[in-house]
Design a protein around this motif. Structure first.
Motif, PDB file in Angstrom:
ATOM      1  N   VAL A 137       0.827  -1.199   0.000  1.00 39.57           N
ATOM      2  CA  VAL A 137       0.000   0.000   0.000  1.00 39.57           C
ATOM      3  C   VAL A 137       0.864   1.253   0.000  1.00 39.57           C
ATOM      4  CG1 VAL A 137      -1.846   1.231   1.194  1.00 39.57           C
ATOM      5  CG2 VAL A 137      -1.740  -1.266   1.294  1.00 39.57           C
ATOM      6  N   GLU A 138       0.582   2.176  -0.921  1.00 37.85           N
ATOM      7  CA  GLU A 138       1.288   3.461  -0.988  1.00 37.85           C
ATOM      8  C   GLU A 138       0.980   4.287   0.263  1.00 37.85           C
ATOM      9  OE1 GLU A 138       1.977   7.559  -1.612  1.00 37.85           O
ATOM     10  OE2 GLU A 138      -0.051   6.705  -1.575  1.00 37.85           O
ATOM     11  N   LYS A 139       1.986   5.022   0.761  1.00 35.63           N
ATOM     12  CA  LYS A 139       1.907   5.679   2.076  1.00 35.63           C
ATOM     13  C   LYS A 139       0.755   6.663   2.200  1.00 35.63           C
ATOM     14  CE  LYS A 139       4.912   8.854   3.051  1.00 35.63           C
ATOM     15  NZ  LYS A 139       6.161   9.567   3.397  1.00 35.63           N
ATOM     16  N   PHE A 140       0.645   7.620   1.278  1.00 41.81           N
ATOM     17  CA  PHE A 140      -0.389   8.647   1.397  1.00 41.81           C
ATOM     18  C   PHE A 140      -1.783   8.043   1.236  1.00 41.81           C
ATOM     19  CE2 PHE A 140       3.118  11.600   0.705  1.00 41.81           C
ATOM     20  CZ  PHE A 140       2.772  12.631   1.562  1.00 41.81           C
ATOM     21  N   THR A 141      -1.912   7.052   0.361  1.00 41.55           N
ATOM     22  CA  THR A 141      -3.197   6.387   0.198  1.00 41.55           C
ATOM     23  C   THR A 141      -3.582   5.662   1.473  1.00 41.55           C
ATOM     24  OG1 THR A 141      -2.691   6.068  -2.155  1.00 41.55           O
ATOM     25  CG2 THR A 141      -4.513   4.798  -1.245  1.00 41.55           C
ATOM     26  N   ALA A 142      -2.596   5.047   2.127  1.00 44.51           N
ATOM     27  CA  ALA A 142      -2.855   4.368   3.400  1.00 44.51           C
ATOM     28  C   ALA A 142      -3.319   5.363   4.461  1.00 44.51           C
ATOM     29  CB  ALA A 142      -1.591   3.646   3.870  1.00 44.51           C
ATOM     30  N   HIS A 143      -2.684   6.532   4.517  1.00 41.07           N
ATOM     31  CA  HIS A 143      -3.098   7.556   5.476  1.00 41.07           C
ATOM     32  C   HIS A 143      -4.539   7.991   5.207  1.00 41.07           C
ATOM     33  CE1 HIS A 143       0.907   7.471   6.788  1.00 41.07           C
ATOM     34  NE2 HIS A 143       1.415   8.491   6.112  1.00 41.07           N
ATOM     35  N   TYR A 144      -4.876   8.120   3.931  1.00 42.83           N
ATOM     36  CA  TYR A 144      -6.232   8.526   3.542  1.00 42.83           C
ATOM     37  C   TYR A 144      -7.269   7.502   3.998  1.00 42.83           C
ATOM     38  CZ  TYR A 144     -10.230   8.549   0.317  1.00 42.83           C
ATOM     39  OH  TYR A 144     -11.486   8.490  -0.228  1.00 42.83           O
TER      40      TYR A 144
END
Length: 282
Positions: A200-207
């Protein structure tokens, strides 16, 4: 006594409370981790009940967290100039339920939630624009496999059967119900895309974690309303199909996002920061 730098670094790391906490967490089995997670959620729920006097504000806080999550995506698009790992289908579903809810709010009733929905819709449209136009070359369409209509059409069909029984026009009641159902499953394309990508890509995971946090706060709002003695909610559940479907939608959305949040927190608790989704999460 003299210690070389390398030995000092190792000693400092060994005495680091964060490192010790991670090691302790890794040593726990799955059952213990689940019970600890449930206990932490209960403690957080109690703190919300104790600290926040007006529990209606929790619903507003939930929408603010959702808006902040969209803001993270906007920041990613602007700073990284890359939309890899981001699902256009989930953004389309988000824009769809927000647009329906805004329309129904203006036709039925509107308040502070209407303003927050409008801001979130504008931010979502900005993300969709980035995916479709300036950053379309980085959009991973082959991994965004769940089509929007596969999710939206069943929601509208269910809305024809189960919708509010208020005095408003039938079409508005059906649209409002569809909005609730679409919101509950809007994150499915994003989760499927992350599962297809394996990591999972970091910013997408944060979202997505922000969506999960928003859902937790929303559920806390309803739970604390009942704790405060709001008998109307309990009576509503037994008054027809619509309240039951609303409750079911809340449970479905919480379960979907809760599963992801578990892997998100697990990755950071173990110190890796890399999230791998289990095969059965979607």
């Amino acid at each position: 006594m003299y210690y070389d730098d390398k030995y000092s670094d190792k000693l400092g790391k060994a005495n680091d409370p964060v490192t010790k906490a991670r090691q302790w967490w890794k040593a726990r089995n799955s059952r213990d981790k689940f019970l600890i997670g449930v206990g932490a959620a209960c403690v957080l729920l109690f703190l919300l009940w104790w600290v926040i006097e007006d529990h209606d504000k929790l619903f507003i806080a939930s929408e603010i967290v959702h808006f902040a999550g969209i803001g993270l995506l906007g920041f990613k698009l602007i700073s990284k100039r890359n939309c890899g790992g981001l699902s256009l289908r989930s953004q389309e579903l988000t824009a769809m339920f927000l647009a329906i809810r805004l329309f129904c709010s203006f036709m039925m009733e509107y308040d502070i939630h209407t303003i927050l929905d409008l801001l979130t819709l504008v931010a979502t449209c900005f993300v969709m624009y980035g995916l479709r136009v300036p950053l379309k070359d980085t959009y991973q369409a082959d991994q965004d496999s769940v089509q929007t209509y596969y999710v939206a059409i069943p929601c509208f069909v269910v809305a024809l059967i189960a919708h509010p029984g208020t005095h408003h026009h039938l079409i508005f009641r059906i649209m409002w119900a569809a909005c609730v159902y679409i919101e509950a499953v809007s994150v499915l394309p994003q989760l499927r895309m992350m599962q297809n990508a394996k990591v999972v890509e970091k910013f997408t995971a944060h979202y997505v974690f922000a969506l999960g946090l928003s859902r937790f706060i929303s559920c806390a709002h309803w739970i604390l309303q009942i704790v405060d003695g709001d008998s109307f909610l309990l009576q509503a559940i037994g008054s027809g199909l619509w309240p039951v479907m609303v409750l079911l939608s809340e449970i479905v959305q919480t379960f979907i996002l809760g599963d992801f949040c578990y892997y998100y927190l697990k990755s950071y608790a173990e110190g890796s920061g890399v999230i791998h989704l289990a095969a059965g999460i979607v």
